[in-house]
Scaffold this motif. Structure first.
Motif, PDB file in Angstrom:
ATOM      1  N   ILE B  25      76.196 -59.152 -81.257  1.00  0.00           N
ATOM      2  CA  ILE B  25      76.640 -59.338 -79.884  1.00  0.00           C
ATOM      3  C   ILE B  25      75.824 -60.400 -79.143  1.00  0.00           C
ATOM      4  CG2 ILE B  25      75.213 -57.640 -78.647  1.00  0.00           C
ATOM      5  CD1 ILE B  25      77.798 -56.390 -77.607  1.00  0.00           C
ATOM      6  N   ASP B  26      74.625 -60.711 -79.650  1.00  0.00           N
ATOM      7  CA  ASP B  26      73.719 -61.626 -78.967  1.00  0.00           C
ATOM      8  C   ASP B  26      73.554 -62.893 -79.815  1.00  0.00           C
ATOM      9  OD1 ASP B  26      71.276 -62.936 -78.073  1.00  0.00           O
ATOM     10  OD2 ASP B  26      70.867 -61.128 -76.918  1.00  0.00           O
ATOM     11  N   GLU B  27      74.105 -63.984 -79.324  1.00  0.00           N
ATOM     12  CA  GLU B  27      74.072 -65.233 -80.102  1.00  0.00           C
ATOM     13  C   GLU B  27      72.650 -65.757 -80.282  1.00  0.00           C
ATOM     14  OE1 GLU B  27      78.501 -66.873 -78.824  1.00  0.00           O
ATOM     15  OE2 GLU B  27      76.708 -68.023 -78.273  1.00  0.00           O
ATOM     16  N   ASP B  28      71.800 -65.515 -79.296  1.00  0.00           N
ATOM     17  CA  ASP B  28      70.411 -65.990 -79.406  1.00  0.00           C
ATOM     18  C   ASP B  28      69.704 -65.307 -80.558  1.00  0.00           C
ATOM     19  OD1 ASP B  28      69.904 -66.268 -75.801  1.00  0.00           O
ATOM     20  OD2 ASP B  28      70.683 -67.704 -77.271  1.00  0.00           O
ATOM     21  N   LEU B  29      69.906 -63.987 -80.681  1.00  0.00           N
ATOM     22  CA  LEU B  29      69.278 -63.266 -81.790  1.00  0.00           C
ATOM     23  C   LEU B  29      69.881 -63.712 -83.114  1.00  0.00           C
ATOM     24  CD1 LEU B  29      67.381 -61.240 -83.054  1.00  0.00           C
ATOM     25  CD2 LEU B  29      69.051 -59.441 -82.577  1.00  0.00           C
ATOM     26  N   GLU B  30      71.160 -63.905 -83.118  1.00  0.00           N
ATOM     27  CA  GLU B  30      71.837 -64.357 -84.339  1.00  0.00           C
ATOM     28  C   GLU B  30      71.238 -65.684 -84.804  1.00  0.00           C
ATOM     29  OE1 GLU B  30      76.474 -64.730 -85.905  1.00  0.00           O
ATOM     30  OE2 GLU B  30      75.983 -65.191 -83.830  1.00  0.00           O
ATOM     31  N   GLU B  31      70.962 -66.558 -83.818  1.00  0.00           N
ATOM     32  CA  GLU B  31      70.346 -67.859 -84.130  1.00  0.00           C
ATOM     33  C   GLU B  31      68.920 -67.686 -84.636  1.00  0.00           C
ATOM     34  OE1 GLU B  31      72.155 -70.638 -80.828  1.00  0.00           O
ATOM     35  OE2 GLU B  31      70.057 -71.197 -81.211  1.00  0.00           O
ATOM     36  N   ASP B  32      68.177 -66.814 -83.968  1.00  0.00           N
ATOM     37  CA  ASP B  32      66.789 -66.588 -84.374  1.00  0.00           C
ATOM     38  C   ASP B  32      66.728 -66.039 -85.784  1.00  0.00           C
ATOM     39  OD1 ASP B  32      65.408 -65.520 -81.129  1.00  0.00           O
ATOM     40  OD2 ASP B  32      65.901 -67.493 -81.966  1.00  0.00           O
ATOM     41  N   ILE B  33      67.666 -65.161 -86.114  1.00  0.00           N
ATOM     42  CA  ILE B  33      67.708 -64.599 -87.469  1.00  0.00           C
ATOM     43  C   ILE B  33      68.041 -65.701 -88.471  1.00  0.00           C
ATOM     44  CG2 ILE B  33      69.053 -63.105 -89.011  1.00  0.00           C
ATOM     45  CD1 ILE B  33      69.171 -61.070 -86.691  1.00  0.00           C
ATOM     46  N   GLU B  35      67.311 -68.680 -88.302  1.00  0.00           N
ATOM     47  CA  GLU B  35      66.177 -69.604 -88.438  1.00  0.00           C
ATOM     48  C   GLU B  35      64.963 -68.976 -89.106  1.00  0.00           C
ATOM     49  OE1 GLU B  35      65.540 -71.052 -84.482  1.00  0.00           O
ATOM     50  OE2 GLU B  35      67.405 -72.222 -84.493  1.00  0.00           O
ATOM     51  N   MET B  36      64.996 -67.668 -89.297  1.00  0.00           N
ATOM     52  CA  MET B  36      63.863 -67.012 -89.974  1.00  0.00           C
ATOM     53  C   MET B  36      63.810 -67.479 -91.427  1.00  0.00           C
ATOM     54  SD  MET B  36      61.841 -64.703 -88.448  1.00  0.00           S
ATOM     55  CE  MET B  36      61.369 -63.343 -89.530  1.00  0.00           C
ATOM     56  N   LYS B  37      62.623 -67.776 -91.874  1.00  0.00           N
ATOM     57  CA  LYS B  37      62.474 -68.139 -93.291  1.00  0.00           C
ATOM     58  C   LYS B  37      62.778 -66.896 -94.125  1.00  0.00           C
ATOM     59  CE  LYS B  37      59.023 -71.716 -92.695  1.00  0.00           C
ATOM     60  NZ  LYS B  37      57.609 -72.075 -92.754  1.00  0.00           N
ATOM     61  N   ASP B  38      63.236 -67.121 -95.335  1.00  0.00           N
ATOM     62  CA  ASP B  38      63.484 -65.995 -96.228  1.00  0.00           C
ATOM     63  C   ASP B  38      62.208 -65.184 -96.394  1.00  0.00           C
ATOM     64  OD1 ASP B  38      65.873 -67.380 -98.670  1.00  0.00           O
ATOM     65  OD2 ASP B  38      66.007 -66.964 -96.520  1.00  0.00           O
ATOM     66  N   GLY B  39      62.342 -63.882 -96.269  1.00  0.00           N
ATOM     67  CA  GLY B  39      61.165 -63.031 -96.412  1.00  0.00           C
ATOM     68  C   GLY B  39      61.527 -61.583 -96.142  1.00  0.00           C
ATOM     69  N   SER B  40      60.550 -60.717 -96.259  1.00  0.00           N
ATOM     70  CA  SER B  40      60.821 -59.285 -96.070  1.00  0.00           C
ATOM     71  C   SER B  40      59.624 -58.586 -95.442  1.00  0.00           C
ATOM     72  CB  SER B  40      61.150 -58.634 -97.419  1.00  0.00           C
ATOM     73  OG  SER B  40      60.074 -58.832 -98.311  1.00  0.00           O
ATOM     74  N   ILE B  41      59.962 -57.502 -94.745  1.00  0.00           N
ATOM     75  CA  ILE B  41      58.928 -56.687 -94.113  1.00  0.00           C
ATOM     76  C   ILE B  41      59.051 -55.272 -94.651  1.00  0.00           C
ATOM     77  CG2 ILE B  41      58.104 -55.727 -91.930  1.00  0.00           C
ATOM     78  CD1 ILE B  41      59.772 -58.528 -91.001  1.00  0.00           C
ATOM     79  N   GLN B  42      58.045 -54.830 -95.308  1.00  0.00           N
ATOM     80  CA  GLN B  42      58.012 -53.460 -95.828  1.00  0.00           C
ATOM     81  C   GLN B  42      57.272 -52.593 -94.821  1.00  0.00           C
ATOM     82  OE1 GLN B  42      59.145 -52.067 -99.039  1.00  0.00           O
ATOM     83  NE2 GLN B  42      58.786 -50.264 -97.765  1.00  0.00           N
ATOM     84  N   TYR B  60      70.360 -60.899 -91.962  1.00  0.00           N
ATOM     85  CA  TYR B  60      69.431 -59.770 -91.852  1.00  0.00           C
ATOM     86  C   TYR B  60      70.006 -58.552 -92.563  1.00  0.00           C
ATOM     87  CZ  TYR B  60      67.195 -55.719 -89.566  1.00  0.00           C
ATOM     88  OH  TYR B  60      66.550 -54.524 -89.315  1.00  0.00           O
ATOM     89  N   SER B  61      69.180 -57.861 -93.329  1.00  0.00           N
ATOM     90  CA  SER B  61      69.593 -56.597 -93.926  1.00  0.00           C
ATOM     91  C   SER B  61      68.400 -55.652 -93.927  1.00  0.00           C
ATOM     92  CB  SER B  61      70.120 -56.811 -95.354  1.00  0.00           C
ATOM     93  OG  SER B  61      69.077 -57.306 -96.188  1.00  0.00           O
ATOM     94  N   TRP B  62      68.686 -54.388 -94.155  1.00  0.00           N
ATOM     95  CA  TRP B  62      67.603 -53.413 -94.098  1.00  0.00           C
ATOM     96  C   TRP B  62      67.984 -52.181 -94.898  1.00  0.00           C
ATOM     97  CZ3 TRP B  62      68.831 -48.752 -91.569  1.00  0.00           C
ATOM     98  CH2 TRP B  62      70.052 -48.763 -90.883  1.00  0.00           C
ATOM     99  N   LYS B  63      66.961 -51.389 -95.243  1.00  0.00           N
ATOM    100  CA  LYS B  63      67.224 -50.186 -96.027  1.00  0.00           C
ATOM    101  C   LYS B  63      66.138 -49.153 -95.754  1.00  0.00           C
ATOM    102  CE  LYS B  63      69.086 -49.240-100.566  1.00  0.00           C
ATOM    103  NZ  LYS B  63      69.124 -49.530-101.968  1.00  0.00           N
ATOM    104  N   ALA B 113      56.417 -64.005 -86.424  1.00  0.00           N
ATOM    105  CA  ALA B 113      57.789 -64.495 -86.257  1.00  0.00           C
ATOM    106  C   ALA B 113      58.745 -63.304 -86.135  1.00  0.00           C
ATOM    107  CB  ALA B 113      58.185 -65.374 -87.440  1.00  0.00           C
ATOM    108  N   TYR B 114      58.508 -62.288 -86.916  1.00  0.00           N
ATOM    109  CA  TYR B 114      59.344 -61.078 -86.838  1.00  0.00           C
ATOM    110  C   TYR B 114      59.200 -60.417 -85.462  1.00  0.00           C
ATOM    111  CZ  TYR B 114      60.901 -56.329 -87.157  1.00  0.00           C
ATOM    112  OH  TYR B 114      61.528 -55.143 -86.882  1.00  0.00           O
ATOM    113  N   GLY B 115      57.996 -60.501 -84.904  1.00  0.00           N
ATOM    114  CA  GLY B 115      57.782 -59.927 -83.582  1.00  0.00           C
ATOM    115  C   GLY B 115      58.758 -60.481 -82.550  1.00  0.00           C
ATOM    116  N   GLY B 116      59.079 -61.776 -82.685  1.00  0.00           N
ATOM    117  CA  GLY B 116      60.051 -62.398 -81.783  1.00  0.00           C
ATOM    118  C   GLY B 116      61.433 -61.778 -81.927  1.00  0.00           C
ATOM    119  N   ILE B 117      61.779 -61.383 -83.141  1.00  0.00           N
ATOM    120  CA  ILE B 117      63.069 -60.725 -83.397  1.00  0.00           C
ATOM    121  C   ILE B 117      63.048 -59.321 -82.788  1.00  0.00           C
ATOM    122  CG2 ILE B 117      64.587 -59.832 -85.213  1.00  0.00           C
ATOM    123  CD1 ILE B 117      64.565 -62.823 -85.380  1.00  0.00           C
TER     124      ILE B 117
END
Lengths: 127, 131
Positions: B25-33, B35-42, B60-63, B113-117
């Protein structure tokens, strides 16, 4: 209706679905109640969003999308603010309201109320 | 798992799910995502709660209840009671880290960078928290 309310409703409904499954893993009484009822509850919000919870053979699952043809109970909210207020317990889901329409098996609905009541104990602090 | 642990597990779910819904719903977040480099947060919370978020090819995906191989960052919250405050936005990540309650392993820059998301979540879930 704000974007924030739309997001909150969708996140909350999915969280309720997730919580419903997780509680069954740790609460024997809740698990036994699930074993005693097979039913599906459809939540519709503003002709825009549908969320379904199904209990079959003691297992509870949930999903977004289209409602099953044989839903046990259907709860329709006129708008997102009303859905949010109902799901967070700020308004009583069972109280007469022009903005909430409930159809289906009333007896089963009473049997299913334990799910939302249990979930609220866990989500209560957040919503 | 006790009630507090389960509550934190659900809060963790809400956090990860929220980003998915906000991005729709938020284009800014969609853009920020994008632009995120490939990576993961455990995430590792207490002794039993885990899950990961992945940014790959601009998506973006999650589990939940899962671990990813070679995460870019691992966020560790050992104290479940503190975790409740953290996921309820009563304490921010910087304060939690400085207090030693949030441990971060891996690429610190990526966690920032994730903190910004993650910053998007608070405002969008405000209606859910409003009394």
């Amino acid at each position: 209706m704000s974007e924030e309310e739309i997001v909150s409703v969708k996140v909350l409904m999915n969280a309720i679905g997730y919580a419903s499954q997780q509680i069954a893993l740790v609460d024997e009484e809740y698990k036994n109640k699930l074993n005693s009822v097979n039913a599906s509850t459809v939540y519709k919000v503003a002709d825009d969003y549908i969320f379904v919870t199904e209990i079959n053979d003691g297992k509870i699952s949930s999903y977004e999308g289209s409602s099953p043809l044989d839903a046990t109970v259907t709860i329709e909210f006129n708008d997102y603010p009303t859905a949010l207020a109902a799901m967070t317990g700020r308004i009583d889901l069972n109280a007469p309201s022009e903005k909430i329409k409930i159809t289906g098996d009333e007896v089963k609905m009473a049997e299913l109320s334990f799910i939302l009541e249990s979930v609220k104990e866990y989500i209560g602090g957040m919503a | 798992m006790d009630k507090d642990g389960l509550q934190v597990k659900i809060m963790h779910y809400i956090m990860m799910k929220s980003i998915e819904e906000i991005a729709k719903i938020d284009e800014d977040l969609e853009e920020d995502i994008a632009e995120m480099k490939d990576g993961s947060i455990q995430w590792k919370i207490g002794s039993e709660i885990k899950g990961y978020q992945e940014f790959k090819d601009g998506k973006y995906s999650w589990k939940t209840d899962s671990e990813i191989e070679n995460p870019t960052v691992t966020m560790i919250l050992e104290d479940v009671a503190f975790s409740k405050k953290f996921f309820n936005s009563e304490v921010d990540a910087t304060s939690a880290y400085m207090a030693g309650q949030l441990k971060i392993e891996g690429q610190m820059k990526y966690s920032m960078a994730y903190g910004g998301i993650a910053d998007y979540i608070g405002d969008y879930l405000e209606p859910m928290r409003k009394k």
